[in-house]
Design an enzyme around this catalytic site. Structure first.
Site, PDB file in Angstrom:
ATOM      1  N   ASP A  51      12.701  20.871 -21.724  1.00  0.00           N
ATOM      2  CA  ASP A  51      12.746  19.635 -22.784  1.00  0.00           C
ATOM      3  C   ASP A  51      12.038  20.051 -24.410  1.00  0.00           C
ATOM      4  OD1 ASP A  51      13.189  16.773 -23.239  1.00  0.00           O
ATOM      5  OD2 ASP A  51      10.860  16.715 -23.350  1.00  0.00           O
ATOM      6  N   ASP A 261       7.266  17.503 -20.084  1.00  0.00           N
ATOM      7  CA  ASP A 261       6.146  16.219 -20.236  1.00  0.00           C
ATOM      8  C   ASP A 261       5.997  15.254 -19.636  1.00  0.00           C
ATOM      9  OD1 ASP A 261       7.240  16.129 -22.297  1.00  0.00           O
ATOM     10  OD2 ASP A 261       6.255  15.837 -23.556  1.00  0.00           O
ATOM     11  N   ASP A 265      11.270  13.277 -17.561  1.00  0.00           N
ATOM     12  CA  ASP A 265      11.290  14.093 -17.265  1.00  0.00           C
ATOM     13  C   ASP A 265      11.775  15.127 -15.943  1.00  0.00           C
ATOM     14  OD1 ASP A 265      12.392  15.232 -20.367  1.00  0.00           O
ATOM     15  OD2 ASP A 265      10.369  15.678 -20.325  1.00  0.00           O
TER      16      ASP A 265
END
Length: 418
Positions: A51, A261, A265
């Site tokens: 990400d 994080d 996600d």
């Protein structure tokens, strides 16, 4: 003697002792590994998805540029309305806008009414008699607002520099136009972590396919990816679609790790073969992950993969020696060599050899505690492997010597062999 020496104690210790030490080594290096399953998968990973915000970048964006297109809206009013609207959101970019708005106005920001956060698009609400929309192009298009040529040029210039661009539409309540014009544009930047480029380069050299997933538009995503050295980019991905992106790669037969994080996600982390959460991330992401990088250092992903590989190499070594010991010891205990060499294995010697075999496997696993992460310049793996193999061979030699001790004539006690 056969029954005693056939006891599979060493085989039973080969795997759990190595896994236990391996997880302990990971914790010592800032990597929380939740059991043996993640250790088994980590060294098989051939595709990894990162990400962007908060993982590859610091997750602390700040406003770098703003331009108000509507000359009837003063700068102070513009930021009062935008800052007030963003107070209802918990996104890092929203916090950056709120802080910047407070600095610009020097006054307390108004509270939003009828606030709605549109996942992956932006926010809309009522603030001080205005309908406020702040977010992506898609959100503007849904309201019928389009960019002029000059406005489009200003937006593209920021996106090509890797900035995240937000558009603001401020409309007086009850005075909605059929074709409203975008009120202003805001550019937000977030710096890439120092070690990210080196980590990505090393992963690529190890044959791992690296992807970056982000909700940013294609131009912004491509600019950031180029800076990091990532060639595979998934841009304009809705938070709910990240898990589908992971699933799509899995359907291609790839073993996928997902590093993230945030709350959005978490589904992708749970879907991946190996879910990895950043230690500074949300509790939900940490709970869904198989591994947690406590120091939030992307380079620790490489260390986690290396610990996994070293642990399973040690498990194979343990199984080899424990199986080899039983394969050699059982025939000798059964008297295969006695007619030719007068070699036999008394029960007490078989018991001692069995104990030494278990000790050798435990010592072999404990050698993992000497692990040091690779420097990624000069490899430290080879000397360590030679040392570990040498000590394991020493343990095996002791077992063989115990077996040879049975050559002494019948009637001699255990003390004479020892």
């Amino acid at each position: 003697s056969v029954l005693v020496i056939a006891c599979p104690c060493a085989l039973g210790l080969a795997v759990p002792t190595a896994v236990m030490v391996g997880t302990g080594v990971g914790a010592r290096h800032g990597i929380l590994i939740k059991g043996g399953g993640p250790l088994e998968v980590a060294h098989k990973v051939n595709t990894i998805i990162f990400d962007k915000t908060g993982t590859l970048t610091h997750g602390r964006p700040w406003v770098t540029f703003s331009e108000i297109f509507d000359k009837n809206i003063p700068k102070e009013l513009f930021w009062q309305l935008v800052g007030g609207a963003e107070q209802g959101s918990e996104h890092p970019i929203a916090r950056a806008l709120t802080q910047y708005a407070g600095d610009c106005t020097g006054a307390r920001l108004p509270e939003p009414d009828n606030f709605e956060s549109i996942t992956g698009s932006g926010v809309r609400c009522e603030v001080s008699g205005y309908s406020v929309f702040v977010g992506t192009r898609q959100l503007m298009e849904e309201q019928g607002a389009a960019l002029s040529f000059d406005q489009e040029h200003a937006v593209c210039a920021q996106e090509e520099n890797g900035k995240t661009v937000l558009l603001a539409l401020l409309l007086p309540s009850g005075n909605r136009s059929a074709h409203p014009e975008v009120t202003g544009v805001i550019a937000v930047a977030d710096t890439v972590k120092d070690d990210v480029e080196a980590a990505v380069s090393r992963l690529a050299k190890c044959g791992v396919e690296v992807w970056m997933v982000t909700g940013d538009n294609q131009r912004t995503a491509a600019s950031v990816a180029k800076q990091i050295g990532i060639s595979n980019v998934m841009a304009e991905v809705k938070p709910g679609d990240k898990a589908n992106k992971v699933l799509g790669l899995q359907k291609q037969g790839k073993v996928v790790a997902m590093v993230g994080d945030g709350v959005n996600d978490s589904p992708a982390i749970a879907q991946a073969d190996l879910g990895v959460a950043i230690g500074a991330g949300t509790d939900i992401a940490i709970e869904a992950a198989d591994m947690v990088l406590v120091r939030s250092n992307v380079m620790d992903v490489l260390t986690a993969f290396d610990i996994s590989q070293r642990t399973f190499n040690r498990i194979r070594l343990n199984l080899f020696f424990s199986l080899g010991y039983n394969m050699m010891g059982i025939p000798i205990a059964a008297g295969v060599l006695y007619p030719f060499m007068k070699v036999r294995l008394p029960p007490e010697m078989a018991a001692l050899a069995m104990a030494l075999s278990s000790v050798s496997v435990v010592v072999s696993s404990l050698l993992l505690k000497n692990y040091t992460p690779p420097s990624y310049t000069v490899s430290t793996k080879t000397p360590q492997k030679f040392l570990d193999c040498f000590l394991n061979l020493g343990c095996c030699w002791i077992n063989l010597q115990v077996g040879r001790g049975s050559k002494h004539e019948k009637g001699k006690g255990v003390d004479q062999f020892v």
